[in-house]
Design a protein around this motif. Structure first.
Motif, PDB file in Angstrom:
ATOM      1  N   THR A 259      50.467  -4.938  95.099  1.00 43.85           N
ATOM      2  CA  THR A 259      50.377  -6.307  95.621  1.00 43.85           C
ATOM      3  C   THR A 259      50.843  -7.341  94.609  1.00 43.85           C
TER       4      THR A 259
ATOM      5  N   ASN B  33      61.152 -15.007 101.947  1.00 47.58           N
ATOM      6  CA  ASN B  33      60.641 -15.701 103.140  1.00 47.58           C
ATOM      7  C   ASN B  33      60.162 -14.725 104.219  1.00 47.58           C
TER       8      ASN B  33
ATOM      9  N   GLN C 229      44.829 -13.368 102.907  1.00 38.69           N
ATOM     10  CA  GLN C 229      45.229 -13.605 104.284  1.00 38.69           C
ATOM     11  C   GLN C 229      44.011 -13.473 105.201  1.00 38.69           C
TER      12      GLN C 229
ATOM     13  N   THR D 234      45.577 -10.327  99.261  1.00 40.76           N
ATOM     14  CA  THR D 234      46.633 -11.325  99.441  1.00 40.76           C
ATOM     15  C   THR D 234      46.116 -12.656  99.964  1.00 40.76           C
TER      16      THR D 234
ATOM     17  N   LEU E  57      54.388  -9.157  95.974  1.00 35.68           N
ATOM     18  CA  LEU E  57      54.253 -10.386  96.752  1.00 35.68           C
ATOM     19  C   LEU E  57      55.230 -11.491  96.350  1.00 35.68           C
ATOM     20  N   PRO E  58      55.452 -11.728  95.027  1.00 35.78           N
ATOM     21  CA  PRO E  58      56.455 -12.762  94.691  1.00 35.78           C
ATOM     22  C   PRO E  58      57.832 -12.466  95.275  1.00 35.78           C
TER      23      PRO E  58
ATOM     24  N   VAL F  32      58.421 -10.691  98.034  1.00 34.36           N
ATOM     25  CA  VAL F  32      58.325 -10.841  99.485  1.00 34.36           C
ATOM     26  C   VAL F  32      58.333 -12.316  99.869  1.00 34.36           C
ATOM     27  N   GLU F  33      57.577 -13.129  99.136  1.00 30.07           N
ATOM     28  CA  GLU F  33      57.537 -14.559  99.421  1.00 30.07           C
ATOM     29  C   GLU F  33      58.889 -15.213  99.148  1.00 30.07           C
ATOM     30  N   ALA F  34      59.570 -14.753  98.077  1.00 31.48           N
ATOM     31  CA  ALA F  34      60.892 -15.304  97.756  1.00 31.48           C
ATOM     32  C   ALA F  34      61.902 -14.998  98.859  1.00 31.48           C
TER      33      ALA F  34
ATOM     34  N   ASP G 244      57.137 -13.128 106.262  1.00 29.43           N
ATOM     35  CA  ASP G 244      55.779 -13.489 106.660  1.00 29.43           C
ATOM     36  C   ASP G 244      54.782 -12.461 106.118  1.00 29.43           C
ATOM     37  N   LEU G 245      53.719 -12.919 105.455  1.00 28.42           N
ATOM     38  CA  LEU G 245      52.785 -11.996 104.818  1.00 28.42           C
ATOM     39  C   LEU G 245      51.924 -11.245 105.835  1.00 28.42           C
TER      40      LEU G 245
END
Length: 432
Positions: free
Chosen positions: A345, A356, A168, A166, A349-350, A352-354, A358-359
């Motif tokens: 992943t 908002n 990070q 990811t 991830l898209p 999760v990010e959509a 936190d990764l």
């Protein structure tokens, strides 16, 4: 999109069900997605992505931490921990059962592997605690549940894999894993205390009282372990060393520790080195396959369309996390933890990010859920390790581990309601 999902999901089930290695299943799935649903040159993308995923500097820490764990697995670390901790546990409700929890937490802080933690602690505590008359089911359960801490407490191998997948910070993820790890240890200890109060007849009487000075003398055997933890983890938190540099220092310190214990020979050294090579190679292949699959899914547009579709459902972040928790637990029933992380992943991830989310926090949440899957049949890896040690039926071991599975579920709820448990430490260290 629905047709693409059905074809790719069916292909994945066919590949994994046929016994194809996870890495090659990921490569095959990526190749199918690119060749059938895009006009992108498949060979070029595959070559560039496999090469690009193999020379990451952050990934260098992975084989070093694995090697450190392999060395310690062959040392007398578990024996020293048992001798050093047992005098302090005699007067606590639950007595020596707490050694499984605290010992696994300490060993996790230097091994990074759930399986290594389970096998190393189990070799020492299973025969000793059952010989002393402790309830076998609870001994097995505490070991199964506590050994999963190797996935969360740094240096965690699976956190390194997640960080690379990811993009990070490994150091921030390591910091984020500390407080949730301490929280789970505290919850396990609290459960054992309550259980011992409820069933006092199932807890053997305490050994002869040891004086305070006697306890301190026994604790001297813990000094090398704490020195290793401070040297490796402390150097990262203090900003003295990067995770990769700390991993190299950890290998040197573990070699020195094993040598001082008289547990190092040419044969042991080669076994540890080859064990680290095999494990690192397996993970590297899986990461290469996952990198290619991520690129392939990006070209097909599937993650983007799936995230948009999820967005139309109007799910709150809590509802999304509830659905993902169920999905990860089910997936973890059939795949090991690292495979679950790298396989999901690119698609998750898209979403999760959509939402908002936190990764860094999501990485800790994901690892705890994967921990839960390590003690769920039919493919909970820790269950197999304990089955080989005890000869018990896998369902018996799973039943023994059920209370700790439920406690980890409570842990997931706690970090969801109070996300600062996972995010406070990396934010505080980052603001220094």
């Amino acid at each position: 999109m629905l047709l693409m999902i059905l074809i790719l999901f069916s292909a994945l089930l066919l590949l994994l069900g046929s016994g194809v290695w996870v890495a090659f299943s990921l490569l095959g799935l990526g190749w199918l997605g690119l060749s059938q649903f895009t006009s992108v040159p498949t060979g070029s993308v595959m070559a560039s992505d496999i090469w690009g995923s193999s020379y990451s500097w952050e990934l260098t820490a992975l084989p070093m931490f694995i090697w450190m764990g392999e060395i310690l697995f062959r040392s007398r670390l578990a024996e020293d921990m048992f001798s050093g901790l047992s005098p302090w546990m005699q007067r606590i409700p639950g007595r020596l059962l707490h050694i499984n929890v605290v010992g696994c937490g300490l060993f996790a802080a230097v091994s990074g592997s759930s399986a290594a933690t389970c096998a190393t602690m189990g070799k020492m505590t299973l025969p000793e605690l059952t010989r002393r008359g402790y309830d076998e089911q609870l001994v097995i359960g505490t070991l199964a549940g506590s050994a999963t801490l190797g996935l969360l407490i740094p240096p965690s191998i699976i956190l390194i894999v997640y960080a690379v997948a990811t993009e990070q910070s490994i150091a921030r993820l390591f910091m984020a894993g500390v407080l949730p790890g301490v929280m789970l240890i505290t919850m396990f200890i609290g459960y054992l205390m309550l259980w011992s109060w409820r069933y006092p007849d199932k807890v053997p009487p305490a050994d002869a009282r040891v004086s305070f000075m006697g306890k301190l003398r026994a604790s001297r055997r813990l000094i090398p372990l704490f020195a290793l933890i401070v040297g490796v983890i402390g150097s990262i938190y203090a900003g003295i060393a990067s995770p990769t540099e700390a991993a190299a220092m950890g290998v040197v310190l573990s070699l020195l520790l094993a040598k001082l214990q008289g547990a190092m020979s040419r044969g042991i050294f080669m076994d540890a080195l080859l064990g680290a090579v095999k494990t690192s190679t397996m993970i590297a292949f899986i990461l290469a396959g996952a990198s290619f699959l991520t690129a392939a899914m990006g070209f097909t547009g599937l993650p983007r369309e799936l995230a948009a579709w999820i967005g139309t459902l109007g799910l709150s972040p809590f509802m999304l996390l509830a659905a993902l928790t169920l999905f990860f637990i089910l997936l973890g029933c059939f795949l090991d933890g690292i495979s679950v992380v790298v396989l999901t992943t690119s698609i998750m991830l898209p979403m999760v990010e959509a939402a908002n989310i936190d990764l860094i926090w999501f990485g800790i949440y994901l690892v705890i859920v994967v921990e839960m899957s390590q003690i769920t049949p039919p493919v909970g890896f820790n269950l197999f390790v304990l089955q080989g040690m005890t000869g018990r039926n896998i369902l018996y071991i799973a039943w023994a581990a059920l209370p700790f599975f439920l406690l980890m579920m409570v842990g997931v709820v706690l970090i969801t309601v109070f996300p600062g448990i996972a995010t406070w430490l990396p934010e505080a260290m980052g603001n220094r």
